[in-house]
Write a protein that holds these residues in place. Sequence first.
Motif, mmCIF file in Angstrom:
data_model
loop_
_atom_site.group_PDB
_atom_site.id
_atom_site.type_symbol
_atom_site.label_atom_id
_atom_site.label_comp_id
_atom_site.label_asym_id
_atom_site.label_seq_id
_atom_site.Cartn_x
_atom_site.Cartn_y
_atom_site.Cartn_z
ATOM 1 N N ASP A 213 9.227 9.000 -0.699
ATOM 2 C CA ASP A 213 9.142 9.322 -2.133
ATOM 3 C C ASP A 213 9.451 10.792 -2.325
ATOM 4 O O ASP A 213 9.428 11.566 -1.359
ATOM 5 C CB ASP A 213 7.754 8.962 -2.685
ATOM 6 N N ASN B 131 0.811 -1.208 0.000
ATOM 7 C CA ASN B 131 0.000 0.000 0.000
ATOM 8 C C ASN B 131 0.848 1.263 0.000
ATOM 9 O O ASN B 131 0.586 2.210 -0.750
ATOM 10 C CB ASN B 131 -0.860 -0.010 1.263
ATOM 11 N N ILE C 151 4.460 14.415 -4.796
ATOM 12 C CA ILE C 151 3.746 15.704 -4.664
ATOM 13 C C ILE C 151 3.692 16.200 -3.222
ATOM 14 O O ILE C 151 3.419 17.362 -2.970
ATOM 15 C CB ILE C 151 2.309 15.590 -5.230
ATOM 16 N N GLY D 55 -6.911 3.130 1.992
ATOM 17 C CA GLY D 55 -5.638 2.413 2.126
ATOM 18 C C GLY D 55 -4.911 2.713 3.429
ATOM 19 O O GLY D 55 -4.565 1.801 4.188
ATOM 20 N N LEU D 56 -4.689 4.009 3.712
ATOM 21 C CA LEU D 56 -3.890 4.353 4.894
ATOM 22 C C LEU D 56 -4.605 4.021 6.205
ATOM 23 O O LEU D 56 -3.959 3.681 7.190
ATOM 24 C CB LEU D 56 -3.507 5.839 4.875
ATOM 25 N N GLY E 53 3.335 5.736 -2.945
ATOM 26 C CA GLY E 53 4.544 6.474 -3.344
ATOM 27 C C GLY E 53 4.607 6.626 -4.850
ATOM 28 O O GLY E 53 5.032 7.677 -5.367
ATOM 29 N N ASP F 252 -6.617 15.151 -2.610
ATOM 30 C CA ASP F 252 -6.993 15.704 -3.913
ATOM 31 C C ASP F 252 -7.676 14.610 -4.729
ATOM 32 O O ASP F 252 -7.016 13.774 -5.342
ATOM 33 C CB ASP F 252 -5.708 16.210 -4.619
ATOM 34 N N LYS G 236 1.832 6.298 -6.913
ATOM 35 C CA LYS G 236 0.619 7.024 -7.335
ATOM 36 C C LYS G 236 0.773 8.534 -7.155
ATOM 37 O O LYS G 236 0.355 9.327 -7.985
ATOM 38 C CB LYS G 236 -0.556 6.520 -6.480
HETATM 39 P P1 ADP Z 1 -6.078 6.576 -1.557
HETATM 40 O O1 ADP Z 1 -6.859 5.392 -1.921
HETATM 41 O O2 ADP Z 1 -6.758 7.861 -1.921
HETATM 42 O O3 ADP Z 1 -4.665 6.518 -1.992
HETATM 43 P P2 ADP Z 1 -5.017 6.406 1.083
HETATM 44 O O4 ADP Z 1 -5.724 6.164 2.359
HETATM 45 O O5 ADP Z 1 -3.971 5.447 0.685
HETATM 46 O O6 ADP Z 1 -6.124 6.573 -0.009
HETATM 47 O O7 ADP Z 1 -4.372 7.829 1.196
HETATM 48 C C1 ADP Z 1 -5.142 8.919 1.633
HETATM 49 C C2 ADP Z 1 -4.697 10.184 1.003
HETATM 50 O O8 ADP Z 1 -3.412 10.555 1.503
HETATM 51 C C3 ADP Z 1 -4.511 10.100 -0.463
HETATM 52 O O9 ADP Z 1 -5.716 10.372 -1.130
HETATM 53 C C4 ADP Z 1 -3.461 11.157 -0.766
HETATM 54 O O10 ADP Z 1 -4.080 12.416 -0.894
HETATM 55 C C5 ADP Z 1 -2.623 11.158 0.495
HETATM 56 N N1 ADP Z 1 -1.384 10.390 0.326
HETATM 57 C C6 ADP Z 1 -1.178 9.106 0.740
HETATM 58 N N2 ADP Z 1 0.087 8.716 0.462
HETATM 59 C C7 ADP Z 1 0.691 9.767 -0.133
HETATM 60 C C8 ADP Z 1 2.005 10.018 -0.660
HETATM 61 N N3 ADP Z 1 2.970 9.107 -0.623
HETATM 62 N N4 ADP Z 1 2.256 11.252 -1.184
HETATM 63 C C9 ADP Z 1 1.316 12.190 -1.208
HETATM 64 N N5 ADP Z 1 0.078 12.025 -0.740
HETATM 65 C C10 ADP Z 1 -0.249 10.839 -0.199
#
Ligand code: ADP
Length: 448
Positions: free
Chosen positions: A378, A346, A381, A413-414, A351, A399, A353
Amino acid sequence: MSLKLKIALYNTLLVGIIVALVLAFMMSNSDFAIESTTKNQLMNTVHENAEEVEWDDGELELDDIKFYSNHITTLVYSHDGYLLEGYISNLEDFIQPLLDGEVTNVDIDGVNYLIYDYFVSSNRYDGVYIRGIVSSVEAFDIVRLLFSITVIALPVFILLAGIGSYIISKKSMKPLDKIVDTAHEISNGDELSRRIDLGVGNDEIHNLANTFDDMFAKLEQAFLSEKQFSSDVSHELRTPIAVILAECECNLKDEICEQDRIEALKTIQSQGKKMQHLITALLNLIRLDNGVYKMNIEAVDISELIAIVCEEQETLLPSDRKLITDLQEQLICNIDYSMIIRVISNLIDNGIKYGKNNGFVKISLKDQGETVLVTVEDNGIGIQNEHLEKIFNRFYQVDTARTSDTSNSMGLGLSMVAQIIKLHNGTINVESEKNVGSKFFITLPKNI
Ligand code: ADP
């Protein structure tokens, strides 16, 4: 019957029993106490009088003797038992033989008397006996009077104890009323934000109220997040369903050409996949939350596990991206193998995406003694500070425009990653800067 009244009644009963016991004890021991006090007084008086006995040229002098003091009558007898001096009204009743140094107890006409004889000797003349006599009637009378007063006052004491106890228990139970009122208010309406708020205090009731307040806060939090969760889920499902229905409606019209029909079917398929992903992700999260998922903890070489995940991810990597690894070897951890794979995939996936063209994702693993530290970094952004805390919340996306076309980006995911790390008693933190990149830190204990 209210608790206050019950406490007051029990206290009153207890006071009554204690007072009655004390009284009974006093009564049973009073005779003995009076007798020994009277006996001491009698002997002292006789000894004092004995010191006053003098002979002047063979003549006995008894001028300084106190023949009646402290209710004690003193008589002086010759060595052969004749009364020399002293008076008592019923003298004929005290015909007991003179016994030097002994206290005798006699009952005369129902009255108890103590008699003490003491022989005063002289080198040149015949000695004399000093006899002290005392009746214990007066002392007993005082005790009886005291007892009568106590018996009359006893109900008053008990009544006062009862009233006092009721007032005290009413006062100390007051906070309980507040707890009950607050619980009622919360259960009757949806006033989940109400708190007991007893203020500062360290007694049992304050502790109880504070525990309730904590519980209410947690319930409110759980209720709000449940509400939020339901509205998020319905919102996430509404969009694909609306798209599918709109496509179906268009396709059911006769004039649509074959090309448009295929496009419509593709859209329906992609929205269907999106819903499928959402439902799978939700089910996974709910299983983790409810504890339905039984963790399969085993000793795993986490260095090897991460290396395998990286190899797999590398095959999916866009050509302009790099996956760098810096893994300390042969680190063994007690973990759930499949869950930690999900975590690593994930984070690498994110990283990539949220990375930039020609960017990199770097994963490293370090031994920290009791724990291991995994970092996923990473140069993508990045995330603005204001969003950092929220990215672990369900459905939170910084976003949505960036990921709206990908079916597996739903902001879940997170939150799943954080939940898995929590189940492993680990921690997850993030540092990030907009347009510079992000770094996720995971600490896992080697032994759970
Ligand atoms: P998603 O399915 O949208 O990726 P996540 O729970 O994995 O959902 O992540 C939540 C949000 O956190 C993402 O929509 C993104 O905006 C931000 N995010 C997560 N990982 C990163 C990253 N490595 N760099 C930038 N933004 C991140």
